[in-house]
Design a protein around this motif. Sequence first.
Motif, PDB file in Angstrom:
ATOM      1  N   ASN A 141     -12.322  12.654  -8.937  1.00  0.00           N
ATOM      2  CA  ASN A 141     -13.119  11.572  -9.508  1.00  0.00           C
ATOM      3  C   ASN A 141     -13.608  10.695  -8.359  1.00  0.00           C
ATOM      4  N   PRO A 142     -14.803  10.966  -7.808  1.00  0.00           N
ATOM      5  CA  PRO A 142     -15.262  10.230  -6.628  1.00  0.00           C
ATOM      6  C   PRO A 142     -15.474   8.745  -6.878  1.00  0.00           C
ATOM      7  N   ASP A 143     -15.840   8.353  -8.104  1.00  0.00           N
ATOM      8  CA  ASP A 143     -16.036   6.932  -8.411  1.00  0.00           C
ATOM      9  C   ASP A 143     -14.732   6.156  -8.202  1.00  0.00           C
ATOM     10  N   VAL A 144     -13.673   6.621  -8.852  1.00  0.00           N
ATOM     11  CA  VAL A 144     -12.377   5.950  -8.753  1.00  0.00           C
ATOM     12  C   VAL A 144     -11.826   6.068  -7.340  1.00  0.00           C
ATOM     13  N   ALA A 145     -11.958   7.232  -6.731  1.00  0.00           N
ATOM     14  CA  ALA A 145     -11.422   7.444  -5.382  1.00  0.00           C
ATOM     15  C   ALA A 145     -12.071   6.493  -4.383  1.00  0.00           C
ATOM     16  N   PHE A 146     -13.374   6.301  -4.493  1.00  0.00           N
ATOM     17  CA  PHE A 146     -14.065   5.404  -3.564  1.00  0.00           C
ATOM     18  C   PHE A 146     -13.587   3.968  -3.738  1.00  0.00           C
ATOM     19  N   VAL A 147     -13.532   3.510  -4.979  1.00  0.00           N
ATOM     20  CA  VAL A 147     -13.130   2.123  -5.237  1.00  0.00           C
ATOM     21  C   VAL A 147     -11.684   1.901  -4.811  1.00  0.00           C
ATOM     22  N   GLU A 148     -10.792   2.818  -5.174  1.00  0.00           N
ATOM     23  CA  GLU A 148      -9.387   2.673  -4.782  1.00  0.00           C
ATOM     24  C   GLU A 148      -9.224   2.777  -3.272  1.00  0.00           C
ATOM     25  N   GLY A 149     -10.021   3.622  -2.644  1.00  0.00           N
ATOM     26  CA  GLY A 149      -9.930   3.767  -1.196  1.00  0.00           C
ATOM     27  C   GLY A 149     -10.439   2.555  -0.438  1.00  0.00           C
ATOM     28  N   MET A 150     -11.459   1.893  -0.982  1.00  0.00           N
ATOM     29  CA  MET A 150     -12.020   0.737  -0.299  1.00  0.00           C
ATOM     30  C   MET A 150     -11.117  -0.486  -0.389  1.00  0.00           C
ATOM     31  N   LEU A 151     -10.218  -0.540  -1.357  1.00  0.00           N
ATOM     32  CA  LEU A 151      -9.311  -1.693  -1.461  1.00  0.00           C
ATOM     33  C   LEU A 151      -8.422  -1.831  -0.216  1.00  0.00           C
ATOM     34  N   PRO A 152      -7.626  -0.830   0.149  1.00  0.00           N
ATOM     35  CA  PRO A 152      -6.814  -0.980   1.362  1.00  0.00           C
ATOM     36  C   PRO A 152      -7.656  -1.014   2.633  1.00  0.00           C
ATOM     37  N   HIS A 153      -8.798  -0.331   2.599  1.00  0.00           N
ATOM     38  CA  HIS A 153      -9.681  -0.340   3.767  1.00  0.00           C
ATOM     39  C   HIS A 153     -10.194  -1.757   4.024  1.00  0.00           C
ATOM     40  N   HIS A 154     -10.692  -2.408   2.992  1.00  0.00           N
ATOM     41  CA  HIS A 154     -11.144  -3.793   3.123  1.00  0.00           C
ATOM     42  C   HIS A 154      -9.983  -4.714   3.497  1.00  0.00           C
ATOM     43  N   ALA A 155      -8.810  -4.475   2.922  1.00  0.00           N
ATOM     44  CA  ALA A 155      -7.659  -5.341   3.201  1.00  0.00           C
ATOM     45  C   ALA A 155      -7.329  -5.353   4.689  1.00  0.00           C
ATOM     46  N   SER A 156      -7.395  -4.205   5.340  1.00  0.00           N
ATOM     47  CA  SER A 156      -7.100  -4.172   6.776  1.00  0.00           C
ATOM     48  C   SER A 156      -8.207  -4.847   7.580  1.00  0.00           C
ATOM     49  N   ALA A 157      -9.450  -4.762   7.101  1.00  0.00           N
ATOM     50  CA  ALA A 157     -10.554  -5.472   7.775  1.00  0.00           C
ATOM     51  C   ALA A 157     -10.345  -6.980   7.687  1.00  0.00           C
ATOM     52  N   LEU A 158      -9.851  -7.461   6.550  1.00  0.00           N
ATOM     53  CA  LEU A 158      -9.589  -8.891   6.397  1.00  0.00           C
ATOM     54  C   LEU A 158      -8.515  -9.345   7.378  1.00  0.00           C
ATOM     55  N   ASP A 159      -7.481  -8.528   7.571  1.00  0.00           N
ATOM     56  CA  ASP A 159      -6.430  -8.871   8.524  1.00  0.00           C
ATOM     57  C   ASP A 159      -6.995  -8.973   9.943  1.00  0.00           C
ATOM     58  N   MET A 160      -7.823  -8.009  10.314  1.00  0.00           N
ATOM     59  CA  MET A 160      -8.433  -8.016  11.640  1.00  0.00           C
ATOM     60  C   MET A 160      -9.353  -9.222  11.818  1.00  0.00           C
ATOM     61  N   ALA A 161     -10.172  -9.485  10.807  1.00  0.00           N
ATOM     62  CA  ALA A 161     -11.121 -10.600  10.894  1.00  0.00           C
ATOM     63  C   ALA A 161     -10.393 -11.935  10.943  1.00  0.00           C
ATOM     64  N   ASN A 162      -9.301 -12.048  10.211  1.00  0.00           N
ATOM     65  CA  ASN A 162      -8.503 -13.278  10.246  1.00  0.00           C
ATOM     66  C   ASN A 162      -7.933 -13.506  11.646  1.00  0.00           C
ATOM     67  N   LEU A 163      -7.477 -12.451  12.280  1.00  0.00           N
ATOM     68  CA  LEU A 163      -6.975 -12.560  13.642  1.00  0.00           C
ATOM     69  C   LEU A 163      -8.096 -12.988  14.588  1.00  0.00           C
ATOM     70  N   ALA A 164      -9.293 -12.461  14.384  1.00  0.00           N
ATOM     71  CA  ALA A 164     -10.431 -12.835  15.228  1.00  0.00           C
ATOM     72  C   ALA A 164     -10.751 -14.317  15.102  1.00  0.00           C
ATOM     73  N   LEU A 165     -10.631 -14.861  13.899  1.00  0.00           N
ATOM     74  CA  LEU A 165     -10.884 -16.288  13.722  1.00  0.00           C
ATOM     75  C   LEU A 165      -9.884 -17.139  14.488  1.00  0.00           C
ATOM     76  N   GLN A 166      -8.717 -16.586  14.761  1.00  0.00           N
ATOM     77  CA  GLN A 166      -7.697 -17.304  15.532  1.00  0.00           C
ATOM     78  C   GLN A 166      -7.859 -17.125  17.035  1.00  0.00           C
ATOM     79  N   ARG A 167      -8.410 -15.983  17.474  1.00  0.00           N
ATOM     80  CA  ARG A 167      -8.372 -15.635  18.894  1.00  0.00           C
ATOM     81  C   ARG A 167      -9.719 -15.675  19.611  1.00  0.00           C
ATOM     82  N   SER A 168     -10.817 -15.456  18.917  1.00  0.00           N
ATOM     83  CA  SER A 168     -12.106 -15.350  19.593  1.00  0.00           C
ATOM     84  C   SER A 168     -12.719 -16.720  19.872  1.00  0.00           C
TER      85      SER A 168
END
Length: 199
Positions: A141-168
Amino acid sequence: MKSKSLLLSTLTALTLAATPALAQMDHSRHGQPATTAAPVALGMNDMGGLAGLSGKAFDRAYLSMMIAHHQGAVDMARAVQGRVKDAQVKSWVANVIRDQTREISDMNTWLKPLGGVNTGMRDMMASGMKGMVTLIKTAKNPDVAFVEGMLPHHASALDMANLALQRSNDPRVLKLSRDIIKAQADEMYAYRQWLTKRG
C-alpha cells in the motif's frame, strides 16, 4: 494492522540509525548550554559528532547531512509517484519532490564557500536512507507506506534543525532550519490526521 506497525517500527529504527550524532544529544540538560553526551553505539561511525560542532564546521556538516536526508525524502516520494491513489497523498508526494529538491540546490550553493560537501557526513546519512527507500518501494500500500515513512523521516529532520538553531550563526542556515521545523511539523500533524481517519 501488524504489518503497518512493523513497517512504522522498521522505518523509525532506520531513521534513528541514520542519525547517530543526534542520538548523542543529552536532552536532560534542556535550558542549559548544549553539550555532547557520551557516544551511543549504533553500528556506525558518529560522522565526526555533529552535536559537538559549532560555527562554520557545524554548518558544513549539518548541510551535508541535510542534503542526503532531503535526497532520501525525494527518493521515497519518487518511489511511490504514479503508484499512490489518494489525492492528498499525491499532493504531499509532489510537494516533497518540489520543496526538498529546491532546498538541496540552495544548500549545495551555501556549501561552496565552506569547503564544499563533507562527503563523510553526507555518505553516512545517505546509507541510512537507502533502507527507508527500499521499504517504500516494496510496500503493498504505497499511500500508507509513504505517509508512515515520512513521519519518522520528518521527526529526525526536526531534531537536526533544532540543533542547527542552537549551533549555527549563518542567517541562511537558521532560516532554513526554522522553515524545516515549521513546515515538517505541520506535515507530520497532517499525516497523523490522515492515518487516524483511515483507522
